[in-house]
Design a protein around this motif. Structure first.
Motif, PDB file in Angstrom:
ATOM      1  N   GLU A  83      40.062  26.252  41.127  1.00  0.00           N
ATOM      2  CA  GLU A  83      39.149  27.060  41.944  1.00  0.00           C
ATOM      3  C   GLU A  83      38.245  26.179  42.796  1.00  0.00           C
ATOM      4  N   ARG A  96      35.060  38.469  40.203  1.00  0.00           N
ATOM      5  CA  ARG A  96      35.777  37.479  39.370  1.00  0.00           C
ATOM      6  C   ARG A  96      36.555  36.524  40.277  1.00  0.00           C
ATOM      7  N   GLY A  97      37.237  35.580  39.648  1.00  0.00           N
ATOM      8  CA  GLY A  97      38.141  34.687  40.387  1.00  0.00           C
ATOM      9  C   GLY A  97      37.441  33.911  41.498  1.00  0.00           C
ATOM     10  N   PHE A  98      38.147  33.748  42.624  1.00  0.00           N
ATOM     11  CA  PHE A  98      37.585  32.987  43.753  1.00  0.00           C
ATOM     12  C   PHE A  98      36.245  33.571  44.205  1.00  0.00           C
ATOM     13  N   THR A 128      43.360  31.238  38.558  1.00  0.00           N
ATOM     14  CA  THR A 128      42.249  32.164  38.317  1.00  0.00           C
ATOM     15  C   THR A 128      42.661  33.052  37.142  1.00  0.00           C
ATOM     16  N   ASP A 129      41.719  33.865  36.644  1.00  0.00           N
ATOM     17  CA  ASP A 129      41.998  34.660  35.438  1.00  0.00           C
ATOM     18  C   ASP A 129      43.224  35.562  35.628  1.00  0.00           C
TER      19      ASP A 129
END
Ligand SMILES: NC(=O)c1ccc[n+]([C@@H]2O[C@H](COP(=O)([O-])OP(=O)(O)OC[C@H]3O[C@@H](n4cnc5c(N)ncnc54)[C@H](O)[C@@H]3O)[C@@H](O)[C@H]2O)c1
Length: 253
Positions: free
Chosen positions: A220, A19-21, A193-194
């Motif tokens: 992001e 997830r995220g980056f 990010t989340d």
């Protein structure tokens, strides 16, 4: 940019890729024709992220593993190297930065501080050592470590763990230069990010944003662009650097 039959396919390993980056890095590299290996301790999410890349026409595998597990990281890097004979890019991105690990040391206590440094700092060393044999001598090989604006501002154990990442970037760049491997870091500022979106109180977001020079929100994509440049031939003379992408929040010399 898709590859053609004359361009060797590059392989990238991205830790914290579920997830995220990490997921955004994987998506972007896959769009460039890179074979992407996502590694994360969240096995279901990392497989889902890899499946999404494949569904979009990219080449990806998702492998479960904790970056602090030396034996597992050796297996992961060996598996990643199988597809195209080695590893070209390692992104040491997995890190603890949730609210739980952003507390004062006095509140967290030793066990949490130890885990914070184990993942954020020792995890970088473990993955680097495991990947190195598969990256030595690969044309254009490079690593990117994800530090943080917090590293440059002081005052938190989290920032101190990321300061160690910045220091390690210079040390590893020096040690891996004879292998032809460049090592750089990115220090992102506040990026929604989340994890950050879900956990960071609005007041903290506003306070952090007020420290930026830029009026823009960090995205992001800003961090993805920095990663793409650092891992490309365009940055062939850049190693041992920590690139701040913070909207001017962590400016300093
Ligand atoms: N989002 C920001 O604003 C920001 C700013 C500066 C730095 N960073 C750094 O960027 C990196 C990624 O941030 P993000 O917002 O995408 O995080 P995130 O929490 O959304 O994702 C991190 C991923 O890493 C994985 N992970 C955590 N510990 C692991 C371990 N021991 N082994 C394997 N996988 C592990 C998690 O399962 C998760 O999928 C982190 O190192 C973070 O400290 C983020």
């Amino acid at each position: 940019m898709a590859t053609n039959e004359n361009t060797p396919v590059r392989t990238a390993v991205i830790t914290g890729g579920a997830r995220g980056f990490g997921k955004a890095f994987g998506d972007a590299l896959a769009r460039q024709g890179v074979h992407v290996v996502l590694v994360d301790r969240d096995s279901a999410a990392v497989e889902a992220a890899a499946a999404a890349i494949r569904a979009a026409g990219g080449s990806a595998e998702g492998l479960a593993g904790d970056v602090t597990d030396e034996t597992r990281m050796a297996e992961v890097m060996a598996q990643a190297a199988k597809a195209h004979g080695g590893i070209d890019i390692l992104i040491n991105n997995a890190g603890l930065h949730s609210d739980e690990y952003g507390q004062p040391i006095l509140k967290m206590g030793l066990a949490k501080v130890r885990r914070l440094f184990e993942v954020n700092v020792i995890g970088v060393v473990a993955c680097t050592l495991a990947a190195r044999p598969h990256m030595q001598g690969r044309a254009g090989a490079s690593m990117v470590n994800i530090s943080s604006s917090a590293a440059h501002m002081g005052g938190s154990a989290y920032g101190d763990s990321k300061l160690a990442v910045a220091g390690l970037t210079i040390t590893l760049a020096r040690e891996l230069a004879p292998d032809g491997i460049r090592v750089n870091a990115i220090s992102p500022g506040l990026i929604l990010t989340d994890t950050i979106r879900a956990e960071l109180p609005e007041a903290t977001k506003a306070r952090v944003k007020a420290m930026q020079m830029s009026q823009e929100d960090g995205e992001e994509a800003d961090i993805v662009e920095a990663m793409l440049w650092l891992t490309s031939r365009k940055a062939k003379f850049v190693t041992g650097e920590v690139l701040r992408v913070t909207g001017g929040m962590a400016a300093g010399v």
